[in-house]
Write an enzyme that holds these catalytic residues in place. Structure first.
Site, PDB file in Angstrom:
ATOM      1  N   GLU A 123     -22.355 -64.526  -3.822  1.00  0.00           N
ATOM      2  CA  GLU A 123     -22.103 -65.581  -4.813  1.00  0.00           C
ATOM      3  C   GLU A 123     -21.865 -64.956  -6.178  1.00  0.00           C
ATOM      4  O   GLU A 123     -22.503 -63.959  -6.547  1.00  0.00           O
ATOM      5  CB  GLU A 123     -23.305 -66.528  -4.868  1.00  0.00           C
ATOM      6  CG  GLU A 123     -23.033 -67.840  -5.580  1.00  0.00           C
ATOM      7  CD  GLU A 123     -24.139 -68.861  -5.288  1.00  0.00           C
ATOM      8  OE1 GLU A 123     -24.470 -69.045  -4.095  1.00  0.00           O
ATOM      9  OE2 GLU A 123     -24.658 -69.450  -6.240  1.00  0.00           O
ATOM     10  N   ASP A 125     -21.572 -66.573 -10.046  1.00  0.00           N
ATOM     11  CA  ASP A 125     -21.813 -67.859 -10.696  1.00  0.00           C
ATOM     12  C   ASP A 125     -21.488 -67.860 -12.184  1.00  0.00           C
ATOM     13  O   ASP A 125     -21.917 -66.963 -12.913  1.00  0.00           O
ATOM     14  CB  ASP A 125     -23.294 -68.254 -10.585  1.00  0.00           C
ATOM     15  CG  ASP A 125     -23.743 -68.466  -9.160  1.00  0.00           C
ATOM     16  OD1 ASP A 125     -22.908 -68.871  -8.339  1.00  0.00           O
ATOM     17  OD2 ASP A 125     -24.922 -68.223  -8.869  1.00  0.00           O
ATOM     18  N   GLU A 127     -22.570 -70.871 -14.647  1.00  0.00           N
ATOM     19  CA  GLU A 127     -23.252 -72.156 -14.716  1.00  0.00           C
ATOM     20  C   GLU A 127     -23.389 -72.568 -16.179  1.00  0.00           C
ATOM     21  O   GLU A 127     -23.868 -71.796 -17.011  1.00  0.00           O
ATOM     22  CB  GLU A 127     -24.628 -72.066 -14.060  1.00  0.00           C
ATOM     23  CG  GLU A 127     -24.544 -71.820 -12.563  1.00  0.00           C
ATOM     24  CD  GLU A 127     -25.890 -71.524 -11.936  1.00  0.00           C
ATOM     25  OE1 GLU A 127     -26.174 -72.121 -10.884  1.00  0.00           O
ATOM     26  OE2 GLU A 127     -26.635 -70.700 -12.488  1.00  0.00           O
ATOM     27  N   THR A 141     -24.768 -66.685 -16.264  1.00  0.00           N
ATOM     28  CA  THR A 141     -24.015 -65.975 -15.233  1.00  0.00           C
ATOM     29  C   THR A 141     -24.990 -65.348 -14.250  1.00  0.00           C
ATOM     30  O   THR A 141     -26.124 -65.017 -14.601  1.00  0.00           O
ATOM     31  CB  THR A 141     -23.128 -64.874 -15.844  1.00  0.00           C
ATOM     32  OG1 THR A 141     -23.962 -63.869 -16.444  1.00  0.00           O
ATOM     33  CG2 THR A 141     -22.194 -65.446 -16.902  1.00  0.00           C
TER      34      THR A 141
END
Length: 313
Positions: A123, A125, A127, A141
């Site tokens: 993953e 990210d 956000e 992050t």
């Protein structure tokens, strides 16, 4: 004379207060100039790039099919998932965030393969976390590789603009050399693919997601400031869709790379292997001026910091 001095003092005090107000009303410094990576890749329409992931009634296609609004209300959040899975690439979304009281709201732009690898997923990210203060959104992050979810690698930043007033580009560059998180083309974080982090470096094809959801339980001080649905619906608008990566063929499960047919890395080459001097200047500026949390500095969380924190990247 006493009256004159009194007036002069008050006038000087007012000028001083005005200066303080200007400097305290928001970020003063603009980012240094950087290359615009978003100009190097083609824009895609919504129908070319995404399917509805969840909360279909809260998803609305906009701007003649070039973007979409996703919203959160008391019944449901909503989200999009890319039509394809990608192995390495450059990914961008221009997003305008909900305004007003947004505590507990999470707008996420990320890559993941948890649907295929539930126990050892990767993953990457971005956000965007709503805040108890009006329009004071936080950028977080994070990365996971091969199911390394027990080690959070979060870094948090304050933005240098009001993300509710206009669209801003949020980008992820992912290749065999490094992962770079960018905001309006300014690098805010670089994760170099070194020996220290190789076991946790995302390495399998991933889908691209855009979601809005209720993160009350963790997004703001452990749930101290939950989502207030009195202000719903909360709408995030997305455009500026860019996805340039090796697309995974679902039949033979092999990546197909149109830009670099002889490489599994569609964003390979010197211009993508390392940051330019301009990008390094931008990265240092963002981290010095706007980063307020890094897992590598959180000794209360880790008795022994992750290996990459002590390694020279």
């Amino acid at each position: 004379m006493a009256t004159f001095h009194h007036i002069l003092f008050l006038t000087t005090l007012q000028v001083f207060c005005n200066i303080i107000q200007v400097y305290s009303s928001g970020p003063v410094y603009k980012p240094p100039p950087v290359e615009r990576l978003t100009d190097r890749f083609s824009r895609l329409s919504f129908n070319q790039s995404y399917n509805v992931f969840f909360g279909g009634r809260n998803v609305h296609v906009t701007n003649n099919g070039t973007g979409a609004d996703i919203s959160l209300d008391k019944y449901s959040g909503s989200g999009l998932a890319s039509k394809n899975k990608y192995y390495y690439g450059f990914f961008n979304a221009a997003i305008k965030l909900p305004d007003g009281f947004t505590s507990g709201i999470v707008v996420a732009y990320y890559l993941s393969n948890a649907d295929v690898f539930p126990h050892n997923h990767d993953e990457i990210d971005i956000e965007l976390l709503g805040h108890e203060k009006r329009r004071d959104w936080v950028l977080q992050t994070n990365i996971y590789g091969n199911g390394s979810v027990s080690t959070g690698r979060e870094e948090k930043f304050y933005l240098w603009f009001d993300p509710t007033q206009d669209f801003h580009d949020y980008s992820i560059l992912w290749n065999n050399h490094h992962i770079v998180f960018l905001v309006d083309n300014v690098p805010v974080r670089e994760v170099i693919h070194s020996n220290a982090i190789s076991s946790a470096y995302p390495s399998k094809p991933m889908s691209v997601y855009v979601t809005i959801w209720d993160g009350s339980k963790w997004a703001t001080h452990g749930g101290k400031y939950p989502v207030n649905y009195k202000f719903a619906p909360f709408v995030a608008s997305m455009g500026g869709i860019e996805m340039e990566g090796c697309i995974l063929n679902q039949k033979d499960m092999a990546p197909s790379c149109s830009r670099s047919p002889y490489s599994l890395d569609p964003v390979d080459g010197e211009q993508f292997a390392k940051l330019s001097s301009q990008q390094i200047t931008g990265l240092e500026w963002a981290r010095r001026k706007h980063m307020f949390y890094s897992y590598c500095q959180d000794k209360s969380r880790y008795k022994v910091l992750p290996a990459e924190c002590n390694a020279k990247q």
